[in-house]
Design a protein around this motif. Structure first.
Motif, short mmCIF file in Angstrom:
data_model
loop_
_atom_site.label_atom_id
_atom_site.label_comp_id
_atom_site.label_asym_id
_atom_site.label_seq_id
_atom_site.Cartn_x
_atom_site.Cartn_y
_atom_site.Cartn_z
N ILE A 35 0.86 -1.19 0.00
CA ILE A 35 0.00 0.00 0.00
C ILE A 35 0.89 1.24 0.00
CG2 ILE A 35 -1.88 1.23 1.14
CD1 ILE A 35 -2.61 -1.56 0.13
N ALA A 36 0.62 2.15 -0.91
CA ALA A 36 1.48 3.32 -1.09
C ALA A 36 1.52 4.18 0.18
CB ALA A 36 0.99 4.16 -2.26
N GLY A 38 2.09 7.26 0.47
CA GLY A 38 1.41 8.54 0.25
C GLY A 38 -0.08 8.42 0.51
N LEU A 39 -0.67 7.33 0.05
CA LEU A 39 -2.09 7.11 0.29
C LEU A 39 -2.37 6.98 1.79
CD1 LEU A 39 -4.50 4.81 -1.64
CD2 LEU A 39 -4.34 4.54 0.84
N LEU A 40 -1.48 6.29 2.51
CA LEU A 40 -1.67 6.10 3.94
C LEU A 40 -1.54 7.42 4.70
CD1 LEU A 40 0.32 2.77 4.44
CD2 LEU A 40 -2.15 3.06 4.24
N ASP A 42 -2.11 10.45 3.48
CA ASP A 42 -3.29 11.26 3.17
C ASP A 42 -4.50 10.76 3.95
OD1 ASP A 42 -4.70 13.29 1.48
OD2 ASP A 42 -5.77 11.50 0.77
N ALA A 43 -4.67 9.43 4.03
CA ALA A 43 -5.79 8.87 4.78
C ALA A 43 -5.69 9.21 6.26
CB ALA A 43 -5.84 7.37 4.57
N LEU A 58 -9.73 4.14 6.30
CA LEU A 58 -9.32 3.38 5.12
C LEU A 58 -10.38 2.41 4.67
CD1 LEU A 58 -5.57 2.45 5.81
CD2 LEU A 58 -6.43 3.90 3.97
N LEU A 63 -10.83 2.83 0.49
CA LEU A 63 -9.48 3.01 -0.04
C LEU A 63 -8.70 1.70 -0.02
CD1 LEU A 63 -8.59 6.45 1.60
CD2 LEU A 63 -9.20 6.00 -0.79
#
Length: 632
Positions: A35-36, A38-40, A42-43, A58, A63
């Motif tokens: 899991i990226a 960056g996504l984590l 932002d979440a 999440l 997501l």
């Protein structure tokens, strides 16, 4: 300069560690499982702004799929993973699901689907975990618990209320005293009707007139009250972090035509997805609805619960099965065909905040979606406008008990649980719950927000639905007036009379409407001015005021709903109530023969849609506004 693969791997791990340091513990481990980061990050930022845990954000926002999430957790902890754990008979419902931990069958171990603080603790103490845990998903644990505890769940959903407070449930039917009283009255009326019909009629008029006049007074008083059509001063928009979790329970049975529309309607709600806790409750023998739901992407905040088989097969039993799992501060019930105003949940939160703490329920306003399908749906629309835009708001305003509608009831979850949910044996569970809340000292207030729903367009479907409603009102009257002195002590004199008018007054006026109207007309045709009596005067006043109580609220409701185009249909309402009377007599037969039979209403058959028309024109208005704003 050439970098060895060992140095490259060390650098990747160092960067991963730096990224993880900025992440909450309950999601940081996902960075090493595909899991990226960056996504984590932002979440995590958005989760903090919403006021919920990062893992919940999440999953509920979709997501990360829950299977991917918990499979990665199992790999991180070095524990086995399964989607279908087999639980021991010692599993508890709902405790095992709320804790995210349940004993496994046949071995000394537990299945777990940890969330929030429990998940963070597990990751922080991974070295102390033995080999006794199996990781699963929340939905996998829920399905396993429903299988392991099916008998206890079915029993609790049907009987929790009647075992805790037998006097508040219709399960055991008429009391001995009620049977004796009704038998004696039936015998006396039968004898009097043959031997002295005039005196018997006068006796009935003397007994029932106060009840009928109370119902008429309530309807006419509601017309005179100034009830706002909507909230005149919208409250300041709350930040997402300040909003509580809101539970939505939607019981679905063979709703394959319309289930996907409900998903779309709930997805349009102006409420943070991560604060929604939506539970669709299905029946075990329903194959069509799950198949329809499987064809659409299901939001992460939706849970599908399959109710274990059991008696009675009613909507309130399904609601009772879902209620113990409600995570929300507030809980609302929607039906399969409902299209609520997008802002309804936010309005309810604001209204609860301003209401006294003993306010258990806010009743939103139901309005018919398929008004122009048939003559029957037009009259049904008028009837619903009277009930939800005039009568119920008026009753709430004066502090009367309110016979709730079957959907768009918003509850304080704690007070709803304290009332033991719904009576699974009452086929009009909403009206019953409204009277029960009043007996428990709780208030019901009006929520001036609309929910569109579908009316039956054929006489057969309408008659089946109305028969169930009238049967349920009879059950409610039997239940709450088994001990009239006790109910009067709980409600007080005038609220007792109001509750009596809303239950037995509704039933008896429907049963007697054709007979009493016929007798009045016959008396007027054969009237002798020299023989005027108290009965003649009473019947005249009752007839005129009763007709006004039908027509004036209808006109007021059409004005509030801006449905003047239906005004020509108002004079037909007395004839419409002849159909209601037929349904009441049919309901009386079913009370004696099949008291707990649930006449299912099919949805998804509408040919017209008011909500679709409004949405189309609202979209056009928004587009016009955008163009005008963009114009130089």
């Amino acid at each position: 300069m050439q970098v060895s693969w060992q140095e490259g791997l060390a650098e990747v791990r160092r960067q991963s560690t730096l990224a993880d340091a900025a992440l909450p513990a309950e999601t940081a481990f996902l960075a090493t499982h595909g899991i990226a980061p960056g996504l984590l990050r932002d979440a995590a930022r958005r989760a903090a702004a919403s006021g919920i845990a990062a893992d919940a954000f999440l999953l509920r926002s979709g997501l990360v799929d829950e299977t991917v999430f918990y499979r990665a957790l199992a790999a991180e902890l070095g524990l086995p993973f399964t989607l279908s754990p087999r639980l021991s008979g010692h599993a508890r419902y709902p405790e095992s699901l709320l804790a995210g931990l349940a004993p496994l069958h046949g071995i000394q171990g537990f299945a777990t689907a940890p969330t929030g603080a429990a998940l963070a603790w597990l990751l922080g103490h991974r070295n102390r975990i033995g080999g006794r845990l199996v990781i699963t998903t929340p939905s996998g644990l829920r399905r396993a618990a429903m299988r392991a505890c099916s008998r206890a769940i079915a029993h609790e959903g049907a009987n929790a209320l009647c075992e805790a407070t037998p006097g508040f449930s219709i399960r055991d039917g008429l009391s001995t005293r009620q049977v004796a009283t009704l038998s004696a009255l039936s015998g006396l009326l039968a004898y009097g009707g043959v031997s002295a019909p005039g005196a018997t009629l006068a006796f009935l008029a003397a007994i029932l007139s106060p009840l009928f006049f109370t119902g008429i007074t309530l309807r006419l008083a509601a017309v005179l009250l100034r009830i706002p059509v909507s909230r005149t001063r919208p409250d300041p928009r709350l930040e997402d972090a300040a909003l509580p979790v809101y539970t939505i329970i939607a019981p679905l049975y063979r709703e394959q035509r319309i289930a996907t529309r409900l998903v779309a309607a709930l997805s349009r709600l102006d409420y943070p997805a991560t604060k929604l806790d939506i539970k669709f409750v299905l029946e075990a023998d329903d194959r069509e609805t799950p198949a329809a739901l499987a064809r659409v992407p299901m939001p992460g905040f939706v849970e599908v619960i399959v109710a274990p088989p059991g008696r009675p097969r009613t909507k309130p039993r399904a609601l009772n099965i879902a209620l113990p799992l409600a995570r929300g501060l507030y809980t609302v019930v929607y039906d399969a065909e409902d299209v609520p105003d997008p802002g309804q949940l936010r309005e309810a939160v604001s209204a609860f905040a301003a209401a006294p703490p003993d306010t258990a329920c806010l009743q939103a306003r139901l309005t018919i979606d398929n008004t122009d399908d048939t003559w029957l749906t037009r009259l049904f629309t008028i009837e619903y406008a009277v009930l939800f835009d005039v009568l119920n708001p008026g009753l709430a305003e004066i502090g009367s008990p309110v016979a709730l509608g079957g959907t768009s009831n918003h509850f304080r979850t704690t007070l709803l649980r304290r009332a033991h949910g719904w009576d699974a044996w009452n086929v009009t569970e909403d009206a019953d719950l409204g009277i029960r809340l009043a007996r428990l000292g709780c208030r019901v207030l009006d929520l001036p927000s609309s929910t569109f729903e579908e009316a039956p367009a054929t006489l057969k479907a309408w008659m089946n639905q109305r028969t169930r409603w009238m049967k349920g009102f009879m059950q409610t009257g039997i239940c709450h007036f088994r001990n009239p002195l006790g109910t009067a002590a709980q409600l007080g004199p005038w609220r007792f009379l109001s509750a009596l008018a809303l239950t037995w007054g509704t039933v008896l006026s429907a049963l007697g409407f054709p007979l009493l109207t016929g007798l009045f007309v016959a008396a007027r045709l054969t009237d002798d001015p020299q023989r005027a009596s108290l009965w003649d005067l009473t019947s005249s006043v009752l007839f005129v005021t009763g007709l006004a109580a039908i027509l004036l609220p209808a006109c007021a409701a059409l004005r509030r709903r801006r449905l003047w185009r239906l005004l020509p249909w108002v004079p037909l309402l007395p004839f419409y109530y002849l159909l209601v009377s037929a349904a009441a007599w049919r309901g009386l037969w079913e009370v004696a023969r099949e008291p707990f039979r649930w006449n299912k209403t099919s949805h998804g058959l509408a040919r017209t849609s008011r909500s679709g028309w409004l949405q189309k024109h609202q979209a056009s208005a928004d587009e016009t506004t955008s163009l005008n704003t963009a114009a130089p």
